[in-house]
Design a protein around this motif. Structure first.
Motif, PDB file in Angstrom:
ATOM      1  N   LYS A  49       0.831  -1.212   0.000  1.00 46.69           N
ATOM      2  CA  LYS A  49       0.000   0.000   0.000  1.00 46.69           C
ATOM      3  C   LYS A  49       0.863   1.257   0.000  1.00 46.69           C
ATOM      4  N   LEU A  50       1.920   1.263   0.813  1.00 44.80           N
ATOM      5  CA  LEU A  50       2.822   2.423   0.856  1.00 44.80           C
ATOM      6  C   LEU A  50       3.461   2.668  -0.510  1.00 44.80           C
ATOM      7  N   ASN A  51       3.935   1.599  -1.136  1.00 44.21           N
ATOM      8  CA  ASN A  51       4.559   1.735  -2.456  1.00 44.21           C
ATOM      9  C   ASN A  51       3.562   2.253  -3.483  1.00 44.21           C
ATOM     10  N   ALA A  52       2.305   1.790  -3.406  1.00 44.00           N
ATOM     11  CA  ALA A  52       1.270   2.271  -4.327  1.00 44.00           C
ATOM     12  C   ALA A  52       0.993   3.757  -4.091  1.00 44.00           C
ATOM     13  N   GLU A  53       0.960   4.174  -2.817  1.00 44.64           N
ATOM     14  CA  GLU A  53       0.736   5.591  -2.505  1.00 44.64           C
ATOM     15  C   GLU A  53       1.870   6.448  -3.052  1.00 44.64           C
ATOM     16  N   VAL A  54       3.104   5.977  -2.868  1.00 43.84           N
ATOM     17  CA  VAL A  54       4.254   6.727  -3.387  1.00 43.84           C
ATOM     18  C   VAL A  54       4.182   6.811  -4.901  1.00 43.84           C
ATOM     19  N   HIS A  55       3.821   5.721  -5.562  1.00 39.09           N
ATOM     20  CA  HIS A  55       3.699   5.716  -7.028  1.00 39.09           C
ATOM     21  C   HIS A  55       2.628   6.698  -7.481  1.00 39.09           C
ATOM     22  N   ASP A  56       1.465   6.678  -6.804  1.00 43.82           N
ATOM     23  CA  ASP A  56       0.385   7.602  -7.161  1.00 43.82           C
ATOM     24  C   ASP A  56       0.802   9.056  -6.950  1.00 43.82           C
ATOM     25  N   LEU A  57       1.469   9.340  -5.842  1.00 41.42           N
ATOM     26  CA  LEU A  57       1.935  10.716  -5.580  1.00 41.42           C
ATOM     27  C   LEU A  57       2.958  11.160  -6.625  1.00 41.42           C
ATOM     28  N   THR A  58       3.865  10.253  -6.979  1.00 45.34           N
ATOM     29  CA  THR A  58       4.884  10.576  -7.977  1.00 45.34           C
ATOM     30  C   THR A  58       4.245  10.857  -9.330  1.00 45.34           C
ATOM     31  N   THR A  59       3.277  10.037  -9.711  1.00 43.77           N
ATOM     32  CA  THR A  59       2.585  10.219 -10.989  1.00 43.77           C
ATOM     33  C   THR A  59       1.821  11.540 -11.007  1.00 43.77           C
ATOM     34  N   THR A  60       1.110  11.829  -9.915  1.00 43.30           N
ATOM     35  CA  THR A  60       0.351  13.083  -9.824  1.00 43.30           C
ATOM     36  C   THR A  60       1.288  14.285  -9.854  1.00 43.30           C
ATOM     37  N   ALA A  61       2.395  14.208  -9.126  1.00 46.79           N
ATOM     38  CA  ALA A  61       3.352  15.318  -9.103  1.00 46.79           C
ATOM     39  C   ALA A  61       3.955  15.543 -10.485  1.00 46.79           C
ATOM     40  N   ALA A  62       4.276  14.462 -11.189  1.00 51.77           N
ATOM     41  CA  ALA A  62       4.851  14.596 -12.533  1.00 51.77           C
ATOM     42  C   ALA A  62       3.854  15.243 -13.484  1.00 51.77           C
ATOM     43  N   LYS A  63       2.583  14.859 -13.396  1.00 51.91           N
ATOM     44  CA  LYS A  63       1.543  15.466 -14.251  1.00 51.91           C
ATOM     45  C   LYS A  63       1.385  16.943 -13.932  1.00 51.91           C
ATOM     46  N   ASN A  64       1.334  17.273 -12.639  1.00 50.26           N
ATOM     47  CA  ASN A  64       1.180  18.678 -12.250  1.00 50.26           C
ATOM     48  C   ASN A  64       2.392  19.510 -12.663  1.00 50.26           C
ATOM     49  N   LEU A  65       3.576  18.946 -12.540  1.00 39.73           N
ATOM     50  CA  LEU A  65       4.787  19.644 -12.950  1.00 39.73           C
ATOM     51  C   LEU A  65       4.769  19.895 -14.456  1.00 39.73           C
TER      52      LEU A  65
END
Length: 197
Positions: free
Chosen positions: A164-180
């Motif tokens: 679950k932690l790894n999935a959360e980190v992946h989702d945050l990374t993906t969202t941050a990359a899109k926003n950037l």
């Protein structure tokens, strides 16, 4: 008195495993743990000290219910320390319910693996003592077996939480990359929307 010990290696760094330990409950592998309450938490000399109250449902076999009483919520206290500098997390748990009949003292220690710092070594020990009831040795054996089964479920739960932690980190990374990407891309202007001169 019966003593149970175990070692397990997690193929994850200590920081990930220590973080997962805080988020271990609730999980589908250990549905008997119903609540965890933080009673006290402070930092001394860079080491986090915590005291928590654990509430869990214990299901005893029929013969044990006659001795100990009916099924109910049982309580235990947990004292823990987290030393991020030395990468050591220790949890010491003692039962509060039925403490006049039995004591269950459990110690877990998460340390960086001595040969591979990308892994974590878990060592567990439980000391079970039953006193003043018939069949105390048999009951100690039953409780020790239960601890062993729950330890296996606990390791599975840790892997589940780490997933679950790894999935959360992946989702945050993906969202941050899109926003950037949105923030750094030049605005597009359609020709039809430009005002005429």
């Amino acid at each position: 008195m019966k003593i149970w010990t175990s070692e397990h290696i997690f193929c994850h760094p200590w920081e990930t495993v220590a973080q997962a330990s805080w988020r271990k409950y609730p999980n589908p592998m250990n549905p008997n743990v119903v609540a965890i309450d933080v009673l006290e938490r402070d930092v001394k000399n860079g080491i986090l000290h915590s005291r928590r109250l654990l509430s869990s449902k214990w299901v005893f076999p029929g013969w044990a219910r006659k001795i100990l009483g009916s099924e109910r919520i049982c309580f235990a206290k947990e004292n823990s320390t987290v030393d991020p500098t030395n990468r050591i997390m220790t949890l010491f748990t003692q039962n509060l319910t039925f403490c006049h009949l039995m004591s269950i003292d459990e110690r877990l220690s998460y340390t960086a693996h001595p040969e591979d710092p990308s892994k974590t070594l878990l060592t567990q020990e439980a000391v079970v003592t039953v006193r003043g009831v018939p069949l105390s040795s048999y009951l100690e054996g039953f409780l020790t077996n239960t601890i062993s089964l729950n330890a296996s479920k606990g390791r599975q739960a840790m892997e589940w939480v780490i997933g679950k932690l790894n999935a959360e980190v992946h989702d945050l990374t993906t969202t941050a990359a899109k926003n950037l990407h949105v923030l750094t891309s030049p605005p597009t202007v359609q020709a039809s929307s430009l005002p005429e001169c």
